[in-house]
Design an enzyme around this catalytic site. Structure first.
Site, PDB file in Angstrom:
ATOM      1  N   GLY A   1       0.064   5.531  -4.214  1.00 52.36           N
ATOM      2  CA  GLY A   1      -0.801   6.645  -4.725  1.00 52.36           C
ATOM      3  C   GLY A   1      -0.030   8.003  -4.007  1.00 52.36           C
TER       4      GLY A   1
ATOM      5  N   HIS B   1       2.433   3.294  -8.893  1.00 51.67           N
ATOM      6  CA  HIS B   1       2.339   1.885  -9.359  1.00 51.67           C
ATOM      7  C   HIS B   1       3.461   1.430  -9.994  1.00 51.67           C
ATOM      8  CE1 HIS B   1      -1.596   2.107  -7.350  1.00 51.67           C
ATOM      9  NE2 HIS B   1      -2.298   2.706  -8.489  1.00 51.67           N
TER      10      HIS B   1
ATOM     11  N   SER C   1      -7.209  -5.757  -5.856  1.00 48.22           N
ATOM     12  CA  SER C   1      -8.172  -6.490  -4.861  1.00 48.22           C
ATOM     13  C   SER C   1      -9.776  -6.624  -5.750  1.00 48.22           C
ATOM     14  CB  SER C   1      -8.350  -5.936  -3.568  1.00 48.22           C
ATOM     15  OG  SER C   1      -9.192  -4.873  -3.640  1.00 48.22           O
TER      16      SER C   1
ATOM     17  N   ASN D   1     -10.747  -3.382  -5.748  1.00 42.41           N
ATOM     18  CA  ASN D   1     -10.182  -2.164  -6.591  1.00 42.41           C
ATOM     19  C   ASN D   1     -10.834  -2.002  -7.744  1.00 42.41           C
ATOM     20  OD1 ASN D   1      -6.761  -3.524  -5.648  1.00 42.41           O
ATOM     21  ND2 ASN D   1      -8.016  -1.844  -4.816  1.00 42.41           N
TER      22      ASN D   1
ATOM     23  N   ARG E   1       1.859  -4.957   6.040  1.00 42.54           N
ATOM     24  CA  ARG E   1       1.576  -3.977   5.456  1.00 42.54           C
ATOM     25  C   ARG E   1       2.270  -2.646   5.342  1.00 42.54           C
ATOM     26  NH1 ARG E   1      -4.883  -2.791   4.388  1.00 42.54           N
ATOM     27  NH2 ARG E   1      -4.681  -1.084   3.316  1.00 42.54           N
TER      28      ARG E   1
ATOM     29  N   ASP F   1       0.868  -1.097   0.041  1.00 43.31           N
ATOM     30  CA  ASP F   1       0.032   0.143   0.089  1.00 43.31           C
ATOM     31  C   ASP F   1       0.833   1.373  -0.013  1.00 43.31           C
ATOM     32  OD1 ASP F   1      -2.225   1.490  -0.039  1.00 43.31           O
ATOM     33  OD2 ASP F   1      -2.818   1.022   2.165  1.00 43.31           O
ATOM     34  N   GLY F   2       0.402   2.468  -0.603  1.00 47.98           N
ATOM     35  CA  GLY F   2       0.862   3.502  -0.449  1.00 47.98           C
ATOM     36  C   GLY F   2       1.568   4.058  -1.784  1.00 47.98           C
TER      37      GLY F   2
ATOM     38  N   ARG G   1      -0.958   9.113 -10.013  1.00 50.71           N
ATOM     39  CA  ARG G   1      -0.976   7.714  -9.183  1.00 50.71           C
ATOM     40  C   ARG G   1      -0.244   6.577  -9.916  1.00 50.71           C
ATOM     41  NH1 ARG G   1      -4.148   7.401  -4.755  1.00 50.71           N
ATOM     42  NH2 ARG G   1      -4.541   5.230  -5.288  1.00 50.71           N
TER      43      ARG G   1
ATOM     44  N   ARG H   1      -4.878  -2.315   8.786  1.00 48.17           N
ATOM     45  CA  ARG H   1      -5.940  -3.325   8.568  1.00 48.17           C
ATOM     46  C   ARG H   1      -5.871  -4.389   7.371  1.00 48.17           C
ATOM     47  NH1 ARG H   1      -8.424   1.876   6.830  1.00 48.17           N
ATOM     48  NH2 ARG H   1      -7.753   2.104   4.543  1.00 48.17           N
TER      49      ARG H   1
HETATM   50  C1  FPP Z   1      -2.104   0.216  -3.318  1.00 46.45           C
HETATM   51  O1  FPP Z   1      -1.593   1.511  -3.219  1.00 46.45           O
HETATM   52  C2  FPP Z   1      -1.523  -0.565  -4.377  1.00 46.45           C
HETATM   53  C3  FPP Z   1      -2.480  -1.029  -5.200  1.00 46.45           C
HETATM   54  C4  FPP Z   1      -3.877  -0.977  -5.317  1.00 46.45           C
HETATM   55  C5  FPP Z   1      -1.839  -1.499  -6.319  1.00 46.45           C
HETATM   56  C6  FPP Z   1      -0.511  -2.520  -6.074  1.00 46.45           C
HETATM   57  C7  FPP Z   1       0.008  -2.508  -7.212  1.00 46.45           C
HETATM   58  C8  FPP Z   1       1.438  -2.775  -7.381  1.00 46.45           C
HETATM   59  C9  FPP Z   1       2.320  -2.427  -6.476  1.00 46.45           C
HETATM   60  C10 FPP Z   1       2.083  -2.970  -8.696  1.00 46.45           C
HETATM   61  C11 FPP Z   1       2.191  -4.434  -8.959  1.00 46.45           C
HETATM   62  C12 FPP Z   1       1.608  -4.610 -10.079  1.00 46.45           C
HETATM   63  C13 FPP Z   1       1.705  -5.658 -10.988  1.00 46.45           C
HETATM   64  C14 FPP Z   1       1.232  -6.010 -12.089  1.00 46.45           C
HETATM   65  C15 FPP Z   1       2.237  -7.094 -10.151  1.00 46.45           C
HETATM   66  P1  FPP Z   1      -2.633   2.527  -3.326  1.00 46.45           P
HETATM   67  O2  FPP Z   1      -3.120   3.047  -4.698  1.00 46.45           O
HETATM   68  O3  FPP Z   1      -3.810   2.427  -2.680  1.00 46.45           O
HETATM   69  O4  FPP Z   1      -1.875   3.772  -2.620  1.00 46.45           O
HETATM   70  P2  FPP Z   1      -2.520   4.906  -1.718  1.00 46.45           P
HETATM   71  O5  FPP Z   1      -3.119   4.266  -0.510  1.00 46.45           O
HETATM   72  O6  FPP Z   1      -1.150   5.842  -1.173  1.00 46.45           O
HETATM   73  O7  FPP Z   1      -3.542   5.637  -2.405  1.00 46.45           O
END
Ligand code: FPP
Length: 247
Positions: free
Chosen positions: A23, A37, A65, A68, A184, A20-21, A33, A190
């Site tokens: 974005g 990724h 998820s 998502n 996490r 997570d994180g 964002r 969570r």
């Molecule tokens: C959560 O961060 C991250 C995700 C929903 C995507 C995770 C995907 C990757 C790390 C890339 C791996 C991809 C592949 C193809 C294997 P967030 O977007 O919720 O961040 P935030 O909480 O800061 O908004």
């Protein structure tokens, strides 16, 4: 073998990570964002390598998820496109390094292109044994329990015959031991519907580190925390009276 400060005997067999994180990492840099990724994929490849170097046998990551899909369309299609980019950029390298890739989740809802990329990643690495990287994609812990029940029913398992061991055989990750360590990143505390069945006795580490910044130092810190835990699996601590609360 291990560059970690942790003794080999204390290394978890299976580590699961909610990455997570991304974005927020991008936002801090005034970037879209998607940039976060993209950097997240690099952090993942780094982490697979670091886990393999430390003798961790299974690494399972939450990449997309079941929930998502509720994100903006362009972010969802960006993540789908990233699968294709990641597979074409890193598959050869990971395959050479002995990584076996498995995808867990509902593949029916993803596009043919994404499904083909995942199938290609699995078949090109099926013979590898150094570390198993399971990518949870269109995955949810509740989905997993439901699909396992459905499969058990289809296989004709009688209600009286259904116990934890039998149901486990139908879970998406039946090929792996339960995660010993659940990490996490990103500061939230969570589970977010990740591996609900399998984390019954996992040890949890939550870190404020944003996923694109995750690397060896953060992994080692989590491993040290894990090594210091007293895992009892519901039993009493060694040398303590049985009546004492042991959960
Ligand atoms: C959560 O961060 C991250 C995700 C929903 C995507 C995770 C995907 C990757 C790390 C890339 C791996 C991809 C592949 C193809 C294997 P967030 O977007 O919720 O961040 P935030 O909480 O800061 O908004």
């Amino acid at each position: 073998m291990s560059s970690s400060a942790v003794n080999g005997a204390d290394i978890p067999r299976h580590v699961a990570i909610v990455m997570d994180g991304n974005g927020r990492w991008a936002k801090k840099r005034f970037m879209p964002r998607f940039f976060g990724h993209k950097q997240g994929v690099d952090a993942l490849v780094r982490t697979v390598q670091a886990c393999a170097d430390r003798g961790i046998e299974y690494l399972t990551v939450f990449a997309f998820s079941s929930e998502n899909w509720k994100r903006p369309t362009e972010e969802v299609s960006g993540l789908m496109g990233l699968v294709l980019v990641a597979v074409s950029k890193y598959l050869t390298k990971l395959a050479k390094e002995g990584v076996r890739i498995r995808i867990v989740g509902d593949r029916d809802a993803v596009s043919d292109k994404v499904r083909e990329a995942w199938n290609q990643a699995e078949s090109a690495t099926a013979h590898n044994t150094r570390i198993t990287l399971s990518v949870a994609f269109n995955y949810g812990g509740r989905w997993d329990v439901v699909q396992a029940c459905r499969q058990a029913m289809r296989a004709g398992v009688a209600p009286e015959a259904l116990d934890e061991t039998t149901l486990s055989r139908f879970m998406a990750m039946s090929y792996a031991p339960d995660p010993d360590l659940f990490i996490r990143t990103g500061g939230e505390v969570r589970v977010s519907n990740f591996l609900l069945w399998q984390v019954a006795y996992s040890e949890f580490v939550f870190t404020d580190c944003l996923w694109p910044d995750f690397g060896e130092a953060e992994l080692d810190s989590a491993l040290r925390s894990f090594a210091a835990r007293d895992r009892r699996f519901g039993a009493v601590p060694t040398g303590q009276p049985v009546a004492e609360n042991s959960i």
